[in-house]
Write an enzyme that holds these catalytic residues in place. Structure first.
Site, PDB file in Angstrom:
ATOM      1  N   SER A   1      -2.242   4.947  -1.203  1.00  0.00           N
ATOM      2  CA  SER A   1      -2.919   4.430  -2.728  1.00  0.00           C
ATOM      3  C   SER A   1      -2.233   5.599  -3.917  1.00  0.00           C
ATOM      4  O   SER A   1      -2.708   6.591  -4.096  1.00  0.00           O
ATOM      5  CB  SER A   1      -4.029   5.135  -2.626  1.00  0.00           C
TER       6      SER A   1
ATOM      7  N   HIS B   1       0.610  -0.212  -4.603  1.00  0.00           N
ATOM      8  CA  HIS B   1       1.777   0.020  -3.023  1.00  0.00           C
ATOM      9  C   HIS B   1       2.882  -0.755  -3.067  1.00  0.00           C
ATOM     10  O   HIS B   1       2.589  -1.960  -3.200  1.00  0.00           O
ATOM     11  CB  HIS B   1       0.674  -0.561  -1.348  1.00  0.00           C
TER      12      HIS B   1
ATOM     13  N   HIS C   1      -3.312  -1.818   5.558  1.00  0.00           N
ATOM     14  CA  HIS C   1      -4.785  -1.585   5.874  1.00  0.00           C
ATOM     15  C   HIS C   1      -5.372  -2.983   6.158  1.00  0.00           C
ATOM     16  O   HIS C   1      -4.750  -3.526   6.251  1.00  0.00           O
ATOM     17  CB  HIS C   1      -5.212  -0.535   4.160  1.00  0.00           C
TER      18      HIS C   1
ATOM     19  N   TYR D   1      -8.072  -3.256   6.253  1.00  0.00           N
ATOM     20  CA  TYR D   1      -9.411  -4.111   5.409  1.00  0.00           C
ATOM     21  C   TYR D   1      -7.783  -5.194   5.163  1.00  0.00           C
ATOM     22  O   TYR D   1      -8.602  -6.622   4.127  1.00  0.00           O
ATOM     23  CB  TYR D   1     -10.078  -3.606   4.094  1.00  0.00           C
ATOM     24  N   GLU D   2      -6.740  -5.295   4.530  1.00  0.00           N
ATOM     25  CA  GLU D   2      -5.615  -6.722   3.880  1.00  0.00           C
ATOM     26  C   GLU D   2      -6.239  -7.957   4.715  1.00  0.00           C
ATOM     27  O   GLU D   2      -6.386  -8.978   4.631  1.00  0.00           O
ATOM     28  CB  GLU D   2      -4.299  -5.872   4.081  1.00  0.00           C
TER      29      GLU D   2
ATOM     30  N   ALA E   1      -5.706   9.063  -0.172  1.00  0.00           N
ATOM     31  CA  ALA E   1      -6.718   9.373  -0.749  1.00  0.00           C
ATOM     32  C   ALA E   1      -8.188   8.969  -0.190  1.00  0.00           C
ATOM     33  O   ALA E   1      -7.678   8.579   0.689  1.00  0.00           O
ATOM     34  CB  ALA E   1      -6.598   7.725  -2.210  1.00  0.00           C
TER      35      ALA E   1
ATOM     36  N   MET F   1      -9.978   4.745   3.881  1.00  0.00           N
ATOM     37  CA  MET F   1      -9.358   3.747   5.110  1.00  0.00           C
ATOM     38  C   MET F   1      -8.889   3.277   5.295  1.00  0.00           C
ATOM     39  O   MET F   1      -8.090   2.244   5.255  1.00  0.00           O
ATOM     40  CB  MET F   1      -9.958   2.365   3.563  1.00  0.00           C
ATOM     41  N   SER F   2      -7.859   4.594   5.424  1.00  0.00           N
ATOM     42  CA  SER F   2      -6.626   4.780   6.784  1.00  0.00           C
ATOM     43  C   SER F   2      -5.974   5.450   7.235  1.00  0.00           C
ATOM     44  O   SER F   2      -7.010   6.358   7.986  1.00  0.00           O
ATOM     45  CB  SER F   2      -5.178   4.414   5.331  1.00  0.00           C
TER      46      SER F   2
ATOM     47  N   ASN G   1     -12.070  11.505  -5.435  1.00  0.00           N
ATOM     48  CA  ASN G   1     -13.466  11.430  -6.012  1.00  0.00           C
ATOM     49  C   ASN G   1     -14.470  11.645  -4.778  1.00  0.00           C
ATOM     50  O   ASN G   1     -13.954  12.540  -4.302  1.00  0.00           O
ATOM     51  CB  ASN G   1     -13.727  10.021  -6.370  1.00  0.00           C
TER      52      ASN G   1
ATOM     53  N   HIS H   1     -12.027   2.795  -7.943  1.00  0.00           N
ATOM     54  CA  HIS H   1     -10.997   2.606  -7.935  1.00  0.00           C
ATOM     55  C   HIS H   1      -9.597   2.834  -8.900  1.00  0.00           C
ATOM     56  O   HIS H   1      -8.656   3.715  -8.538  1.00  0.00           O
ATOM     57  CB  HIS H   1      -9.899   0.677  -7.724  1.00  0.00           C
TER      58      HIS H   1
HETATM   59  N1  HPA Z   1     -14.189   6.683   0.103  1.00  0.00           N
HETATM   60  C1  HPA Z   1     -13.005   4.853   1.083  1.00  0.00           C
HETATM   61  N2  HPA Z   1     -12.167   5.302   0.337  1.00  0.00           N
HETATM   62  C2  HPA Z   1     -11.661   5.973  -0.046  1.00  0.00           C
HETATM   63  C3  HPA Z   1     -12.275   7.303  -1.548  1.00  0.00           C
HETATM   64  C4  HPA Z   1     -13.912   6.897  -1.170  1.00  0.00           C
HETATM   65  O1  HPA Z   1     -14.295   7.122  -1.562  1.00  0.00           O
HETATM   66  N3  HPA Z   1     -12.314   7.326  -2.285  1.00  0.00           N
HETATM   67  C5  HPA Z   1     -10.392   7.167  -1.783  1.00  0.00           C
HETATM   68  N4  HPA Z   1     -10.985   6.795  -0.483  1.00  0.00           N
END
Ligand code: HPA
Length: 277
Positions: free
Chosen positions: A32, A63, A85, A87-88, A115, A213-214, A237, A250
């Protein structure tokens, strides 16, 4: 063996190989926002993923969906900008298509970046974290279904999937570059909603330090195909509920990625010069 997945990989492998002057030794997947932060190295060749038959096109903003192939220093490298991903909505075959393509091309080493949200209390937004292991909570495994024997064994060992030798090189490179590199275990969730605070507490109890998520599917497919893996995450984060007053966006993820992308690039460059061809 006639297997649709194998045939699809074969077509893509032949299409890419026809354009290659030499086989890349290392493939680097940028997660990401990292595609832009990392930039495009000088020289080399760009192949839009849409020009590779069967290659799933990433649908997430941030992306780019292209491969850069060229040399960094003396090392033939493949850089993937943008990833697919789960989830796509595609299949696990889509999610690990690129990884398997690289294995088929003869790539030996996969560097995965992503990320993530920081679960462990000492981690801060902006930390670079060396992945030591993962917990796959996607509810799916890319190796489900008939085993692709040509790629690897039915029951691959995952006990050293994040290759210890490469982790040692990454630590050495970080020290030499004076880049602070923390370490942690990554839990992969399906998304695309971020987690609830209760889920994050549960993941923490399970032993996870980072959430994203990857990556887990790619690393499973790489381990299956006998590739060495180095994983580096940017904790963009604090995970949900870690700071009870913070909300997750995001935009925050993309902003931290942009801020730390150059440092991650510097670290990866320092790793590459330490790898033997
Ligand atoms: N959760 C899931 N995926 C993420 C996060 C998160 O806090 N930050 C960046 N990708």
């Amino acid at each position: 063996m006639r297997d649709e997945r194998w045939e699809r990989l074969t077509v893509a492998t032949e299409a890419v190989r026809a354009r290659l002057a030499e086989t890349p030794v290392v493939a680097i997947m940028l997660g990401s926002g990292l595609s832009d932060a990392f930039g495009v190295p000088d020289g080399g060749m760009r192949i839009p993923c849409s020009e590779i038959p069967g290659f799933p096109t990433p649908t997430v903003p941030g992306h780019a969906g292209e491969l850069w192939i060229g040399r960094i220093g003396r090392m033939p490298i493949l850089l993937q900008r943008g990833r697919t991903h789960y989830y796509e909505g595609g299949s696990m075959d889509d999610v690990v298509f690129a990884t398997r393509l690289y294995a088929r091309l003869g790539v030996k080493t996969l560097i995965v970046t992503n990320a993530s949200g920081a679960i462990r209390p000492d981690l801060r937004a902006g930390d670079l974290v060396l992945l030591t292991d993962h917990i796959n909570m996607l509810g799916a495994n890319p190796l489900r279904g008939p085993n692709l024997e040509e790629l690897g064994p039915r029951f691959p060992d995952m006990s050293a999937a994040y290759t210890p030798r490469l982790r040692a090189i990454a630590r050495e490179a970080a020290a030499a570059e004076k880049v602070e590199l923390k370490e942690g275990v990554y839990v992969a969730t399906l998304g695309p909603s971020y987690e609830t605070p209760a889920e994050i507490r549960a993941f923490r109890a399970m032993g996870a330090d980072l959430v994203g998520m990857s990556t887990a599917p790619e690393v499973i497919a790489a381990a299956h195909a006998g590739m060495e893996v180095l994983g580096i995450s940017i904790a963009t984060n604090l995970a949900a509920g870690v700071d009870p007053n913070a909300a997750l966006t995001h935009d925050e993820v993309m902003e931290t990625t942009r801020r730390k992308g150059a440092e991650l690039r510097r670290l990866i460059m320092a790793v590459l010069v330490r790898l033997k061809m």
